[in-house]
Design an enzyme around this catalytic site. Structure first.
Site, short mmCIF file in Angstrom:
data_model
loop_
_atom_site.label_atom_id
_atom_site.label_comp_id
_atom_site.label_asym_id
_atom_site.label_seq_id
_atom_site.Cartn_x
_atom_site.Cartn_y
_atom_site.Cartn_z
N TYR A 152 -10.01 0.30 -0.55
CA TYR A 152 -8.77 0.65 -1.27
C TYR A 152 -8.83 2.13 -1.68
O TYR A 152 -7.89 2.89 -1.43
CB TYR A 152 -8.62 -0.26 -2.50
CG TYR A 152 -7.31 -0.13 -3.24
CD1 TYR A 152 -6.27 -1.03 -3.01
CD2 TYR A 152 -7.09 0.88 -4.17
CE1 TYR A 152 -5.07 -0.93 -3.69
CE2 TYR A 152 -5.89 0.99 -4.86
CZ TYR A 152 -4.89 0.08 -4.62
OH TYR A 152 -3.70 0.19 -5.30
N ASP A 200 2.03 -4.00 -9.59
CA ASP A 200 1.70 -5.32 -10.12
C ASP A 200 2.16 -5.45 -11.57
O ASP A 200 2.75 -6.46 -11.97
CB ASP A 200 0.18 -5.56 -10.06
CG ASP A 200 -0.33 -5.56 -8.63
OD1 ASP A 200 0.50 -5.47 -7.71
OD2 ASP A 200 -1.57 -5.66 -8.45
N SER A 234 -2.17 -11.31 -8.29
CA SER A 234 -2.22 -10.42 -9.44
C SER A 234 -2.51 -11.09 -10.77
O SER A 234 -1.82 -10.91 -11.78
CB SER A 234 -0.94 -9.59 -9.55
OG SER A 234 -1.30 -8.35 -10.09
N HIS A 294 0.84 -1.21 0.00
CA HIS A 294 0.00 0.00 0.00
C HIS A 294 0.87 1.26 0.00
O HIS A 294 0.55 2.23 0.69
CB HIS A 294 -0.96 0.03 1.21
CG HIS A 294 -2.21 -0.77 0.97
ND1 HIS A 294 -3.23 -0.33 0.16
CD2 HIS A 294 -2.59 -1.98 1.43
CE1 HIS A 294 -4.20 -1.24 0.15
NE2 HIS A 294 -3.84 -2.25 0.91
P1 ADP Z 1 -5.84 -10.49 -8.38
O1 ADP Z 1 -5.22 -9.57 -9.37
O2 ADP Z 1 -5.21 -10.42 -7.05
O3 ADP Z 1 -5.93 -11.90 -8.86
P2 ADP Z 1 -8.12 -8.87 -8.97
O4 ADP Z 1 -9.45 -8.71 -8.34
O5 ADP Z 1 -7.29 -7.64 -9.17
O6 ADP Z 1 -7.35 -9.99 -8.16
O7 ADP Z 1 -8.29 -9.49 -10.42
C1 ADP Z 1 -9.06 -10.66 -10.60
C2 ADP Z 1 -9.98 -10.47 -11.78
O8 ADP Z 1 -9.22 -10.47 -13.01
C3 ADP Z 1 -10.95 -11.62 -11.94
O9 ADP Z 1 -12.10 -11.41 -11.13
C4 ADP Z 1 -11.27 -11.55 -13.43
O10 ADP Z 1 -12.19 -10.52 -13.70
C5 ADP Z 1 -9.93 -11.14 -14.04
N1 ADP Z 1 -9.16 -12.34 -14.43
C6 ADP Z 1 -7.94 -12.68 -13.97
N2 ADP Z 1 -7.51 -13.82 -14.53
C7 ADP Z 1 -8.48 -14.23 -15.38
C8 ADP Z 1 -8.65 -15.37 -16.25
N3 ADP Z 1 -7.72 -16.32 -16.34
N4 ADP Z 1 -9.78 -15.43 -16.96
C9 ADP Z 1 -10.72 -14.48 -16.87
N5 ADP Z 1 -10.63 -13.40 -16.06
C10 ADP Z 1 -9.54 -13.28 -15.32
MG MG Z 2 -5.25 -7.43 -9.28
#
Ligand code: ADP
Ligand code: MG
Length: 380
Positions: free
Chosen positions: A223, A174, A128, A35
């Site tokens: 956030y 990220d 991420s 953060h």
């Molecule tokens: P993080 O980045 O920590 O995994 P986030 O909430 O920032 O969490 O991002 C997750 C989102 O990104 C998912 O809810 C989806 O909308 C999108 N996403 C990530 N990977 C995929 C994937 N393989 N297929 C479809 N959507 C994805």
């Molecule tokens: Mg993310």
């Protein structure tokens, strides 16, 4: 079956022809410096050996067709002259559409393409997946459109996509981490001038993620509130960002800041200092200092920044009792994962013990797995 094979096979199934390229992006974990990226501070992530891959081929038609194995259903079709954010169950595609739109805005003549997304990076677990999805899309766009951006410029376009299409006001950490990753190294990043210093990670330590499996609903709104608190504190301290402030300056303004803004600012300035000390401790191999800095980071995120939750606090406490060198929440907070530094020959035992102890005391299961530092996103 490797991810690439399954990704290419899914491409053939969905689109009825062979894919021409495969782009791969790792996820990332942040060792320390949480953060602070949006206040232009210091962070220390590394790219991890969990991936999103994207098999793709150019189209003659001016549109993109995308399908993800994590979502299923029919492929989405989006016209290149109608790039805007989608709602509801299609909103995952905004990370893809956003990247295409940002390349177009940057003057790239984007060619149509169809692509399939596959991988073993958990979605929404704090590793991420969003930046990884953006990175593979960016590489595909560059490849089909015959252009090449530097990893830092690519990261900025991906961040802009996440801001304007996914509605997440994220910092740049990220995207930089997944695009610049270097095998065996963490990246010490100065988010003010984007200087990246690769720091070798000790081979005798394992990096264990413990996924709490929880994601508290308040995460997104909170956030934005933390970001606003930092901006308010910076403005009262008459600095552009809290990166320019120091602990004595923040302490001197304690009364005028008021309790909440004081604690938010104290987190940012102390966390920035911890990243610098962590880098020194890595270089000198001082495990005690690594552990103490991670503990102090967690306490600051819990007490001053208020982005932890009971599950993460419990996992961090448990980790130190179970022999971790260091443990802290990592990522945005309110759930997601802890990162744990564990002596390499003790990692398997640690993973087993923390899963069992958490289940026995808390009645919930958690997942523990080791990650290793790898290179950043690339076309395979
Ligand atoms: P993080 O980045 O920590 O995994 P986030 O909430 O920032 O969490 O991002 C997750 C989102 O990104 C998912 O809810 C989806 O909308 C999108 N996403 C990530 N990977 C995929 C994937 N393989 N297929 C479809 N959507 C994805
Ligand atoms: Mg993310």
């Amino acid at each position: 079956m490797s991810i690439s094979t399954s990704c290419q096979q899914n491409f053939s199934k969905v689109f009825g022809r062979e894919s021409l390229i495969v782009a791969r992006s790792p996820g990332r974990v942040n060792l320390i410096g949480e953060h602070v990226d949006y206040q232009l501070g210091w962070v220390m992530p590394f790219a991890v050996d969990r991936y999103i891959e994207c098999a793709a081929a150019a189209l003659v038609e001016p549109e993109i067709r995308i399908w993800s194995s994590s979502i299923g259903g029919a492929p989405l079709r989006i016209a290149l002259n109608d790039l805007r954010a989608l709602d509801g169950s299609d909103s995952w595609a905004n990370y893809v559409i956003g990247v295409v739109a940002k390349y177009a805005e940057a003057g790239v003549e984007v060619t149509g393409f169809e692509s399939v997304i596959d991988g073993n990076l958990p979605l929404g677990a704090g590793l991420s997946s969003s930046a990884a999805l953006e990175a593979v899309t960016a590489l595909v766009v560059e490849n089909v459109s015959g252009t090449a951006k530097s990893p830092s410029d690519r990261s900025k376009l991906c961040q802009a996509a996440e801001h304007d299409f996914a509605g997440v006001p994220c910092g740049l950490m990220d995207q930089l981490a997944v695009n610049h990753g270097r095998v065996g190294h963490a990246l010490m990043i100065d988010c003010r001038d984007l200087t990246l210093t690769p720091l070798p990670l000790p081979e005798e330590l394992s990096y264990v993620m413990v996924n709490s499996g929880v994601r508290h609903a308040l995460a997104d709104g909170e956030y934005a509130k933390r970001k606003a608190d930092c901006e308010a504190a910076a403005s009262m301290l008459e600095v552009t960002t809290l990166r320019e402030a120091t602990l004595p300056v923040v302490n001197a303004a304690r009364e005028s800041l008021g309790d909440r803004l004081y604690r938010r600012a104290r987190h940012v300035v102390t966390e920035n200092a911890r990243v610098e000390h962590f880098a020194e401790a890595l270089t000198s191999g001082n495990r005690t200092a690594l552990g103490q800095l991670m503990a102090a980071s967690h306490a600051s995120l819990r007490d001053d920044y208020e982005v932890s939750c009971s599950e993460l606090d419990l996992l961090v406490e448990m980790a130190s009792r179970l022999g971790a060198v260091g443990s802290r929440m990592t990522g945005g907070g309110f759930g997601g994962c802890t990162i744990n530094l564990v002596p390499r020959d003790d990692a398997a035992r640690f993973c087993e013990d923390i899963c069992r102890t958490y289940r026995e005391t808390h009645g919930q299961s958690v997942e523990a797995f080791t990650v290793a530092p790898v290179d950043g996103a690339a076309i395979l």
